[in-house]
Design a protein around this motif. Structure first.
Motif, mmCIF file in Angstrom:
data_model
loop_
_atom_site.group_PDB
_atom_site.id
_atom_site.type_symbol
_atom_site.label_atom_id
_atom_site.label_comp_id
_atom_site.label_asym_id
_atom_site.label_seq_id
_atom_site.Cartn_x
_atom_site.Cartn_y
_atom_site.Cartn_z
ATOM 1 N N MET A 67 0.842 -1.190 0.000
ATOM 2 C CA MET A 67 0.000 0.000 0.000
ATOM 3 C C MET A 67 0.881 1.245 0.000
ATOM 4 N N PRO A 68 1.636 1.466 -1.059
ATOM 5 C CA PRO A 68 2.518 2.643 -1.114
ATOM 6 C C PRO A 68 1.727 3.934 -1.281
ATOM 7 N N GLY A 69 2.294 5.027 -0.781
ATOM 8 C CA GLY A 69 1.643 6.322 -0.928
ATOM 9 C C GLY A 69 1.462 7.024 0.399
ATOM 10 N N THR A 70 0.808 8.180 0.344
ATOM 11 C CA THR A 70 0.550 9.012 1.525
ATOM 12 C C THR A 70 -0.945 9.066 1.777
ATOM 13 N N PHE A 71 -1.345 8.828 3.013
ATOM 14 C CA PHE A 71 -2.761 8.734 3.351
ATOM 15 C C PHE A 71 -3.062 9.622 4.560
ATOM 16 N N ASN A 72 -4.135 10.409 4.453
ATOM 17 C CA ASN A 72 -4.550 11.337 5.512
ATOM 18 C C ASN A 72 -5.590 10.680 6.406
ATOM 19 N N VAL A 113 -8.575 18.453 4.064
ATOM 20 C CA VAL A 113 -8.406 17.415 3.046
ATOM 21 C C VAL A 113 -9.291 16.222 3.419
ATOM 22 N N PRO A 114 -9.772 15.479 2.420
ATOM 23 C CA PRO A 114 -10.596 14.297 2.730
ATOM 24 C C PRO A 114 -9.773 13.204 3.381
ATOM 25 N N GLY A 115 -10.398 12.430 4.219
ATOM 26 C CA GLY A 115 -9.719 11.325 4.881
ATOM 27 C C GLY A 115 -9.691 10.073 4.018
ATOM 28 N N ASP A 116 -8.723 9.225 4.284
ATOM 29 C CA ASP A 116 -8.569 7.963 3.545
ATOM 30 C C ASP A 116 -8.894 6.765 4.423
ATOM 31 N N TRP A 117 -9.852 6.922 5.327
ATOM 32 C CA TRP A 117 -10.175 5.868 6.277
ATOM 33 C C TRP A 117 -10.713 4.618 5.608
ATOM 34 N N ASP A 118 -11.429 4.780 4.492
ATOM 35 C CA ASP A 118 -12.024 3.619 3.832
ATOM 36 C C ASP A 118 -10.967 2.638 3.342
ATOM 37 N N LYS A 119 -9.778 3.134 3.025
ATOM 38 C CA LYS A 119 -8.705 2.250 2.561
ATOM 39 C C LYS A 119 -8.179 1.371 3.688
ATOM 40 N N PHE A 120 -8.454 1.757 4.927
ATOM 41 C CA PHE A 120 -7.997 0.988 6.087
ATOM 42 C C PHE A 120 -9.134 0.191 6.721
ATOM 43 N N GLY A 121 -10.333 0.343 6.182
ATOM 44 C CA GLY A 121 -11.478 -0.369 6.732
ATOM 45 C C GLY A 121 -11.940 0.161 8.077
ATOM 46 N N ILE A 122 -11.769 1.467 8.305
ATOM 47 C CA ILE A 122 -12.100 2.071 9.601
ATOM 48 C C ILE A 122 -13.079 3.232 9.401
#
Length: 345
Positions: free
Chosen positions: A247-252, A317-326
């Motif tokens: 899961m490379p990249g930057t996530f908020n 900025v929008p959150g990336d919680w869905d990518k973590f299942g949270i």
């Protein structure tokens, strides 16, 4: 003489032997096999080995607990003997491995992560000391850990930054966080960089500070906008990464709601049944001067850079919680848990 007889109790086969299926086998990018076995839970074994640098900090202890609870063996690098003792009981027997380390010793870093398939870097400082500056910890330290992990052939590297990390920020803390991200990307291009916002929980520097030092949260006339997030949600998101191959990249990871310091002070007052603080609103120059004087105390209440951060809004900025299942929780749902002890009754 008395004859002592021993009765042999035979357990059911299901309790002594666990069949393994194809889904229990995971192949890492480095072709290392990861084999899970045992019933789900603390006594299981996921087959993964994780090293959590910064595990004795505020968020680190929860990340270790989440990983160990799922059956992952966790390497716990520590500097102070007393700061890591409580982590031993978060996992089953043999699952928590303590190892002494120093941020400036590549050989000790390599020893801590040589057997791991995932490495977490949670090392950070809220204020500078005579031994460690922001650059030493957030830039050079992060870059060194990522570089050693890459040379050791570690499959996954997770670096925790901050939501407001920016090269042009007036805060040296946020600038160093941005520089640290670049150092990690250069050393470990496929790293996962996570950017949580200001976190709350047990022993936090948010709700507890508002309840105890409300005067420091009245800066900027309490109009600074923040997006607080529950430390448990961030810890669970980091723990979930171990099941994702890459899961490379930057996530908020900001909190679900944006609020002002004024709202936080009102929330704390409502939950604790204590009247709002009548402390005056300090001018920025006065607050900076007091913070500089506090640096001569063994445990400073507030650093000059923290004063500057109290005037900076969290980025929208929008959150990336869905990518973590949270799905992150609202602060109102947990405030009573951490503020109950401040009630006079």
């Amino acid at each position: 003489m008395l004859a002592v007889s021993a009765k042999v109790v035979r357990l059911p086969r299901a309790l002594t032997h666990s069949k393994r299926a194809l889904h229990d086998l995971t192949a890492l990018p480095s072709n290392k096999p990861v084999i899970a076995y045992g019933p789900p839970g603390r006594s299981a074994t996921t087959g993964h080995i994780a090293t959590v640098f910064g595990c004795t900090g505020f968020m680190g202890r929860y990340v270790v607990a989440k990983l160990a609870k799922a059956g992952t063996q966790v390497i716990v690098p520590y500097r102070d003997e007393d700061e890591k003792r409580h982590l031993k009981v978060t996992g089953d027997l043999g699952q928590i491995v303590n190892m002494e380390w120093d941020l400036r010793r590549p050989d000790q870093i390599e020893e801590c992560l040589r057997h791991s398939d995932i490495v977490y870097n949670l090392v950070g400082r809220e204020y500078e000391t005579k031994n460690f500056s922001y650059e030493d910890v957030h830039v050079k330290g992060a870059g060194m850990i990522a570089n050693v992990a890459a040379q050791a052939g570690v499959d996954r590297f997770v670096h925790v930054s901050h939501l407001n990390a920016a090269h042009d920020s007036p805060s040296a803390f946020y600038r160093s966080k941005a520089a640290g991200e670049e150092a990690v990307k250069e050393a470990f291009p496929t790293a996962t960089i996570v950017r949580p916002s200001l976190m709350y929980g047990y022993e936090d520097r948010l709700l507890n500070n508002v309840a105890f030092w409300a005067i420091w949260w009245k800066l900027n006339h309490m109009q600074t906008k923040v997006r607080p997030v529950h430390v448990m949600d961030v810890a669970q998101a980091l723990a979930n990464l171990i099941q994702i191959p890459s899961m490379p990249g930057t996530f908020n990871l900001p909190g679900p709601s944006t609020m002002t310091y004024e709202y936080l002070i009102t929330l704390v007052s409502t939950v604790t049944y204590n009247p709002p603080s009548r402390a005056p609103v300090l001018p920025k120059l006065v607050a900076l001067w007091l913070a500089k004087m506090a640096q001569y105390v063994w445990w400073p209440a507030l650093s000059p850079d923290e004063v500057i951060r109290r005037y900076i809004d969290d980025v929208d900025v929008p959150g990336d919680w869905d990518k973590f299942g949270i799905t992150p929780d609202e602060i109102e749902e947990h405030a009573i848990t951490y503020l109950r002890r401040y009630r006079s009754a």
